[in-house]
Design a protein around this motif. Structure first.
Motif, PDB file in Angstrom:
ATOM      1  N   SER A  72       4.385  11.408   9.515  1.00 57.52           N
ATOM      2  CA  SER A  72       4.855  10.070   9.187  1.00 57.52           C
ATOM      3  C   SER A  72       4.821   9.180  10.416  1.00 57.52           C
ATOM      4  N   GLY A  73       5.026   9.770  11.609  1.00 58.16           N
ATOM      5  CA  GLY A  73       4.945   8.999  12.841  1.00 58.16           C
ATOM      6  C   GLY A  73       3.556   8.457  13.087  1.00 58.16           C
ATOM      7  N   LEU A  74       2.525   9.211  12.703  1.00 57.79           N
ATOM      8  CA  LEU A  74       1.156   8.725  12.839  1.00 57.79           C
ATOM      9  C   LEU A  74       0.954   7.471  12.007  1.00 57.79           C
ATOM     10  N   LEU A  75       1.404   7.481  10.771  1.00 54.96           N
ATOM     11  CA  LEU A  75       1.237   6.318   9.899  1.00 54.96           C
ATOM     12  C   LEU A  75       1.989   5.109  10.450  1.00 54.96           C
ATOM     13  N   SER A  76       3.192   5.331  10.984  1.00 56.51           N
ATOM     14  CA  SER A  76       3.957   4.225  11.564  1.00 56.51           C
ATOM     15  C   SER A  76       3.263   3.663  12.798  1.00 56.51           C
ATOM     16  N   ASN A  77       2.735   4.532  13.643  1.00 55.79           N
ATOM     17  CA  ASN A  77       2.070   4.084  14.866  1.00 55.79           C
ATOM     18  C   ASN A  77       0.907   3.156  14.566  1.00 55.79           C
ATOM     19  N   CYS A 129       0.803  -1.228   0.000  1.00 55.13           N
ATOM     20  CA  CYS A 129       0.000   0.000   0.000  1.00 55.13           C
ATOM     21  C   CYS A 129       0.834   1.275   0.000  1.00 55.13           C
ATOM     22  N   GLY A 130       2.142   1.146  -0.129  1.00 57.77           N
ATOM     23  CA  GLY A 130       2.985   2.312  -0.322  1.00 57.77           C
ATOM     24  C   GLY A 130       3.203   3.191   0.887  1.00 57.77           C
ATOM     25  N   PHE A 131       3.184   2.611   2.081  1.00 56.74           N
ATOM     26  CA  PHE A 131       3.374   3.416   3.289  1.00 56.74           C
ATOM     27  C   PHE A 131       4.753   4.074   3.337  1.00 56.74           C
ATOM     28  N   ASP A 132       5.809   3.353   2.960  1.00 59.91           N
ATOM     29  CA  ASP A 132       7.155   3.917   3.050  1.00 59.91           C
ATOM     30  C   ASP A 132       7.294   5.148   2.164  1.00 59.91           C
ATOM     31  N   THR A 188      -7.086   1.988   7.935  1.00 58.67           N
ATOM     32  CA  THR A 188      -5.712   1.779   8.372  1.00 58.67           C
ATOM     33  C   THR A 188      -4.859   1.009   7.376  1.00 58.67           C
ATOM     34  N   SER A 189      -5.459   0.446   6.337  1.00 58.91           N
ATOM     35  CA  SER A 189      -4.665  -0.252   5.329  1.00 58.91           C
ATOM     36  C   SER A 189      -4.209   0.683   4.211  1.00 58.91           C
ATOM     37  N   SER A 190      -4.561   1.947   4.293  1.00 52.97           N
ATOM     38  CA  SER A 190      -4.213   2.903   3.240  1.00 52.97           C
ATOM     39  C   SER A 190      -3.614   4.166   3.850  1.00 52.97           C
ATOM     40  N   PRO A 191      -2.376   4.536   3.472  1.00 54.34           N
ATOM     41  CA  PRO A 191      -1.793   5.761   4.035  1.00 54.34           C
ATOM     42  C   PRO A 191      -2.599   7.006   3.687  1.00 54.34           C
ATOM     43  N   VAL A 192      -3.078   7.085   2.460  1.00 55.57           N
ATOM     44  CA  VAL A 192      -3.895   8.229   2.063  1.00 55.57           C
ATOM     45  C   VAL A 192      -5.236   8.193   2.789  1.00 55.57           C
ATOM     46  N   GLY A 193      -5.782   6.997   2.985  1.00 56.08           N
ATOM     47  CA  GLY A 193      -7.034   6.859   3.720  1.00 56.08           C
ATOM     48  C   GLY A 193      -6.895   7.338   5.152  1.00 56.08           C
ATOM     49  N   ILE A 194      -5.764   7.017   5.798  1.00 50.19           N
ATOM     50  CA  ILE A 194      -5.524   7.481   7.172  1.00 50.19           C
ATOM     51  C   ILE A 194      -5.453   9.003   7.204  1.00 50.19           C
TER      52      ILE A 194
END
Length: 407
Positions: free
Chosen positions: A299-304, A27-30, A223-229
């Protein structure tokens, strides 16, 4: 009846870590995190004095805590009081301290998030992003001591906080009755703002209780999508999962209105005001338990929300169990993160409900919804103790049967 776990927790934890890595990769989080990383304020960039910085590494053992000053921002978080083994009442108090000045890069960060979620420059939703992102770009104040007046009568000193500006202290409180709610207020200089009041709910050792996940269990987060979050957190109106407010209202009638509720999220404390309002708007009052971090980067939010969630949730669930070891707990989660694996480690629970999130095949890993996953996660629990559902309404009969039986 208690159930002992026969297999090591690492067995299921390995499966959840595998899901995390694959979800982030597919899902391209990195890529999204690396593009957001330069924004925000890091602890090393704060304007705090050198001595304050050094002493803050000692956390609560800091012998020279700094005081809250005029213009600072303080948050007091709601909590639950419990009886210790000696019969006295205690509660865990969490406070956070910030400087009122936001990062000078706020405008850039707002624009970057707006672009990521598909908004045009100058779109009216940018005002919403700016408001919600503010807690991520306020400078944390490490080593601060926060004083409060508990129930308008007892003086309690919290902290000093650590490097992240957060203090977490278990303190003895005055006697109370089951379900009683007391209000405490921060004792701070004039001009201090924030969430300066908190509620404490008293919970006797026995009875029922509820531990609920938040993201994609009761709130649409994607939570499975960085853009969605990013969209659900900073742009969209907070939206409850369809049918969950009605289910939780029903559960409250079954476990009694005085039963303690705990809302367990992998989000950092930056989102506490946002999530508290969401809880108050749609669900029974309860203690929000968030990660002991204050991430000043998006970016910390997405990692958490996508890394180490099983270990974190197991730790917090065990802490709740230490507070209320004789409470009969209902655990509610979903299939997007590591809730099944985390809940499978809690062999003292009475009922586990897992919401099967239907969009996983589109934005995540379809194996998360396969029956084999749940069977492995709960392999040491009797089959009647866990249930995977799609429609929240289907849980009502099971909850009625479980609570009335008393187990």
């Amino acid at each position: 009846m208690s159930h002992l776990r026969r297999t090591p927790a690492g067995t299921s934890r390995g499966q959840s870590i595998g899901f995390e890595k694959r979800t982030r990769s597919e899902c391209g989080f990195d890529d999204v995190e690396s593009s957001l990383a330069p924004f925000g304020v890091s602890a090393s960039q704060t304007h705090q004095g050198n001595l304050t910085k050094i002493l803050s590494y000692l956390g609560s053992r800091n012998p020279f805590p700094a005081q809250i000053g005029k213009g600072d921002i303080v948050w007091l978080l709601d909590n639950v009081a419990f009886r210790a083994q000696n019969g006295n009442w205690h509660a865990e108090f969490v406070a956070a301290a910030f400087d009122h000045q936001a990062s000078p890069k706020l405008v850039d960060l707002v624009g970057d998030i707006a672009s990521r979620v598909g908004l045009s420059k100058g779109d009216k939703e940018e005002a919403t992003i700016e408001k919600r992102i503010a807690p991520f770009v306020m400078e944390v104040l490490p080593g601060r001591q926060v004083n409060l007046k508990f129930d308008n009568a007892t003086d309690i000193s919290l902290g000093p906080g650590g490097r992240n500006g957060i203090s977490s202290d278990v303190r003895k409180v005055t006697n109370g009755q089951e379900g009683a709610v007391t209000v405490s207020k921060a004792v701070v200089p004039q001009g201090v703002t924030g969430m300066l009041e908190m509620k404490t709910v008293y919970a006797e050792p026995e009875g029922w209780g509820v531990i609920s996940d938040v993201d994609d269990t009761i709130k649409v987060t994607q939570t499975s999508s960085p853009v969605g979050i990013l969209r659900s957190t900073f742009v969209s109106q907070p939206t409850p999962i369809q049918g969950m407010p009605e289910l939780y209202a029903y559960i409250q009638t079954m476990v009694t209105s005085s039963a303690p509720w705990f809302y367990l999220s992998a989000s950092p404390y930056n989102l506490y005001p946002f999530l508290r309002k969401f809880r108050d708007d749609y669900f029974p009052h309860g203690q929000l338990i968030l990660r002991d971090s204050n991430l000043m980067t998006i970016s910390g939010l997405l990692s958490n929300l996508t890394l180490g969630t099983e270990k974190y949730k197991v730790d917090r669930i065990e802490k709740i169990h230490r507070w209320l070891p004789r409470r009969k707990m209902i655990l509610i989660g979903d299939s997007t993160q590591s809730d099944p694996e985390a809940y499978g480690d809690a062999c003292w629970i009475k009922l586990i409900l897992i919401r099967k999130v239907e969009d996983i095949a589109a934005v995540g890993i379809h194996e998360k919804n396969e029956p084999q996953r749940f069977e492995k996660a709960f392999e040491d629990l009797p089959r009647e103790l866990w249930h995977v559902f799609e429609d929240p309404a289907e849980c009502q009969e099971l909850i009625h049967k479980t609570v009335t039986a008393g187990l």
